[in-house]
Scaffold this motif. Structure first.
Motif, short mmCIF file in Angstrom:
data_model
loop_
_atom_site.label_atom_id
_atom_site.label_comp_id
_atom_site.label_asym_id
_atom_site.label_seq_id
_atom_site.Cartn_x
_atom_site.Cartn_y
_atom_site.Cartn_z
N THR A 35 1.10 -1.14 -0.08
CA THR A 35 0.00 -0.08 -0.17
C THR A 35 0.92 1.32 0.04
OG1 THR A 35 0.17 0.06 2.45
CG2 THR A 35 -1.79 -1.09 1.30
N LEU A 36 0.22 2.35 -0.44
CA LEU A 36 0.87 3.69 -0.35
C LEU A 36 1.79 3.89 0.98
CD1 LEU A 36 -0.87 5.98 -2.30
CD2 LEU A 36 1.41 5.24 -2.78
N PRO A 37 1.15 3.67 2.48
CA PRO A 37 1.57 3.81 3.58
C PRO A 37 2.80 2.90 3.74
CG PRO A 37 -0.91 3.80 3.99
CD PRO A 37 -0.49 3.51 2.55
N MET A 38 2.69 1.65 3.13
CA MET A 38 3.69 0.69 3.29
C MET A 38 5.07 1.20 2.66
SD MET A 38 1.74 -3.00 3.22
CE MET A 38 3.22 -4.24 3.49
N VAL A 39 4.76 1.87 1.08
CA VAL A 39 5.90 2.22 0.70
C VAL A 39 6.65 3.48 1.47
CG1 VAL A 39 6.63 3.32 -1.44
CG2 VAL A 39 4.90 1.29 -1.59
N ALA A 40 5.72 4.16 1.94
CA ALA A 40 6.29 5.37 2.47
C ALA A 40 7.26 4.87 4.06
CB ALA A 40 4.96 6.21 3.08
N PHE A 97 13.48 1.29 -5.76
CA PHE A 97 13.30 0.48 -4.47
C PHE A 97 14.61 0.23 -3.83
CE2 PHE A 97 9.12 -0.66 -3.11
CZ PHE A 97 8.35 -0.78 -4.30
N LEU A 98 15.14 0.49 -2.72
CA LEU A 98 16.11 0.45 -1.86
C LEU A 98 17.19 1.27 -2.52
CD1 LEU A 98 15.89 -3.57 -1.40
CD2 LEU A 98 15.03 -1.71 0.25
N SER A 99 17.05 2.28 -3.31
CA SER A 99 18.24 2.98 -3.99
C SER A 99 18.84 3.87 -2.68
CB SER A 99 17.79 3.86 -4.75
OG SER A 99 16.67 4.71 -4.51
N GLY A 100 18.22 4.01 -1.53
CA GLY A 100 18.60 4.86 -0.44
C GLY A 100 19.55 4.18 0.45
N PHE A 114 5.76 -11.17 -6.95
CA PHE A 114 5.30 -10.65 -8.15
C PHE A 114 5.09 -9.10 -8.24
CE2 PHE A 114 4.47 -14.74 -9.41
CZ PHE A 114 3.26 -15.33 -9.22
N GLY A 115 5.14 -8.57 -9.51
CA GLY A 115 5.02 -7.15 -9.81
C GLY A 115 5.84 -6.29 -9.03
N ALA A 116 5.57 -5.31 -8.07
CA ALA A 116 6.41 -4.33 -7.41
C ALA A 116 7.20 -5.19 -6.35
CB ALA A 116 5.56 -3.36 -6.51
N GLY A 117 6.73 -6.60 -6.28
CA GLY A 117 7.30 -7.54 -5.14
C GLY A 117 8.64 -7.97 -5.78
N LEU A 118 8.65 -8.00 -7.29
CA LEU A 118 9.94 -8.32 -7.93
C LEU A 118 10.79 -7.07 -8.04
CD1 LEU A 118 11.46 -10.45 -9.37
CD2 LEU A 118 10.33 -9.83 -11.43
N GLU A 119 9.81 -5.98 -8.19
CA GLU A 119 10.77 -4.92 -8.34
C GLU A 119 11.51 -4.41 -7.07
OE1 GLU A 119 8.08 -1.62 -9.05
OE2 GLU A 119 6.90 -2.87 -10.76
N THR A 150 12.87 -1.54 -13.10
CA THR A 150 12.73 -2.98 -13.24
C THR A 150 13.51 -3.09 -14.68
OG1 THR A 150 10.77 -3.11 -12.12
CG2 THR A 150 11.18 -4.86 -13.74
N HIS A 151 13.00 -2.17 -15.61
CA HIS A 151 13.49 -2.28 -16.97
C HIS A 151 15.29 -2.24 -17.05
CE1 HIS A 151 9.27 -1.27 -17.53
NE2 HIS A 151 9.17 -2.25 -18.53
N ILE A 152 15.54 -1.46 -16.07
CA ILE A 152 17.19 -1.48 -16.08
C ILE A 152 17.83 -2.52 -15.36
CG2 ILE A 152 19.11 -0.08 -15.27
CD1 ILE A 152 15.85 1.74 -16.13
N ARG A 153 17.19 -2.90 -14.16
CA ARG A 153 17.69 -3.74 -13.29
C ARG A 153 17.68 -5.20 -14.05
NH1 ARG A 153 16.01 -1.39 -7.47
NH2 ARG A 153 17.79 -0.40 -7.10
N LEU A 154 16.30 -5.62 -14.16
CA LEU A 154 16.12 -7.02 -14.69
C LEU A 154 17.00 -7.58 -15.75
CD1 LEU A 154 14.36 -9.64 -14.04
CD2 LEU A 154 12.68 -8.92 -15.90
N PRO A 155 17.07 -6.64 -16.93
CA PRO A 155 18.12 -7.36 -17.97
C PRO A 155 19.60 -7.31 -17.46
CG PRO A 155 16.65 -5.51 -18.96
CD PRO A 155 16.41 -5.56 -17.31
N GLN A 156 19.90 -6.55 -16.60
CA GLN A 156 21.38 -6.66 -15.87
C GLN A 156 21.29 -8.07 -15.00
OE1 GLN A 156 21.86 -3.12 -13.62
NE2 GLN A 156 22.38 -1.86 -15.47
N GLN A 157 20.25 -8.45 -14.61
CA GLN A 157 20.55 -9.44 -13.62
C GLN A 157 19.98 -10.91 -14.06
OE1 GLN A 157 18.78 -8.31 -9.51
NE2 GLN A 157 19.36 -6.33 -10.09
N VAL A 158 19.16 -11.00 -15.05
CA VAL A 158 19.06 -12.26 -15.81
C VAL A 158 19.29 -12.09 -17.32
CG1 VAL A 158 17.23 -12.71 -14.11
CG2 VAL A 158 16.66 -11.70 -16.29
#
Ligand SMILES: CCCCCCCCCCCCC[C@H](O)CC(=O)SCCNC(=O)CCNC(=O)[C@H](O)C(C)(C)COP(=O)(O)OP(=O)(O)OC[C@H]1O[C@@H](n2cnc3c(N)ncnc32)[C@H](O)[C@@H]1OP(=O)(O)O
Length: 263
Positions: A35-40, A97-100, A114-119, A150-158
């Motif tokens: 949820t948005l509060p969880m992302v915050a 995600f986790l860039s900080g 799935f989705g943002a979970g994979l992100e 995702t579009h940057i990290r995924l092709p770098q990781q698989v």
């Protein structure tokens, strides 16, 4: 350090075990959908852990045994992004995600990722998957695309062929396939996943923290360009403003097949 400030409709649980902080997405009844509060809360907690000198390693996991994270919450968060635009999710187009946090993050994955979970997973450094884990990007079936790097990290990781199949076809990887393609480091019995992740974290916590953080920062800064993330963020706006994205989410919630019209 105990449970973090809970969000109204979901919470993060944060516990310290020696030099290891364990962050748990704690909304198992909704498969830890964000949820948005969880992302915050995630943004606040990772900043706090980065600043906390006693913390050397972070373990990230999901509550329950059915999912690490089922992605963005399709009832609350995603409609907000559709109505108010992607900036409501991450105002800084270069944030992902986790860039900080430059401290090592070890993911302990059971069930669905799935989705943002994979992100979110793509922002971690080492990953342990239960044999029941599965990894996918269902966004295309929803008329959407993943964000947050995702579009940057995924092709770098698989391998690119696997990245494209996940992005375009929505291919779901089981745990064995995920380790074969390099998305995760090892597979364990579901009930052992957190223990294995904690063991890896303890191993990292005994190494030189400056060295580990510097190595991680060099890899991040030489592979993740802010301009690329800003490009993904900008083009995602084209998708989120489409009628197809609204149709895809509505179809999911109404448990019917979507009728995409290409606009
Ligand atoms: C910190 C810095 C941050 C910087 C960036 C921040 C960016 C902001 C975040 C990103 C935004 C999202 C972007 C993302 O690309 C888009 C998405 O993630 S879209 C969602 C994609 N996910 C899915 O489509 C998965 C949907 N769910 C499933 O397929 C299944 O539920 C499952 C996960 C395989 C689990 O199956 P089961 O175990 O059988 O469980 P159920 O299906 O019965 O579900 C149980 C219960 O949970 C609810 N639920 C599950 N997933 C979601 C969800 N994604 N959203 C909302 N609710 C979900 C489901 O409805 C059930 O609830 P109930 O019906 O019992 O009320």
């Amino acid at each position: 350090m105990t449970r973090g400030e809970g969000a109204a409709d979901g919470r993060l649980d944060v516990r310290l075990d020696g030099h290891v902080a364990v962050v748990t997405l704690d909304r198992p009844e909704k498969r830890n959908a964000l949820t948005l509060p969880m992302v915050a809360a995630l943004r606040e907690v990772t900043a706090r852990l980065q600043a906390e000198s006693a913390v050397r390693v972070v373990v990230l996991t999901g509550a329950g045994d059915k999912a690490f994270c089922a992605g963005g919450d399709l009832r609350t968060m995603i409609p907000v992004a559709l109505d108010a635009g992607r900036d409501t999710l991450n105002p800084d187009p270069t944030e992902r995600f986790l860039s900080g946090i430059t401290k090592p993050v070890v993911a302990a994955v059971r069930g669905a990722c799935f989705g943002a979970g994979l992100e979110l997973l793509l922002g971690t450094d080492l990953r342990v998957a239960g044999s029941d884990a599965r990894f996918g990007l269902p966004e295309a079936a929803l008329g959407m695309i993943p964000g947050d790097g995702t579009h940057i990290r995924l092709p770098q990781q698989v391998p690119m062929a696997v990245a494209k199949s996940m992005l375009l076809r929505g291919e779901v990887l089981d745990a064995q396939r995920a380790v074969e393609v390099g998305l995760v480091n090892e597979v364990a019995a579901p009930e052992d996943v957190l223990d294995v992740a904690m063991s890896i974290a303890a191993e990292l916590a005994a190494k030189g923290p400056i060295a580990l953080q510097t190595s991680k920062e060099i890899v991040t800064r030489t592979t993740e360009s802010a301009a690329d993330f800003a490009l993904e963020h900008a083009l995602n706006g084209r998708v989120l403003s489409s009628q197809d994205a609204r149709e895809g989410v509505a179809a999911f919630l109404e448990k019917r097949d979507p009728q995409f019209r290409g606009h």
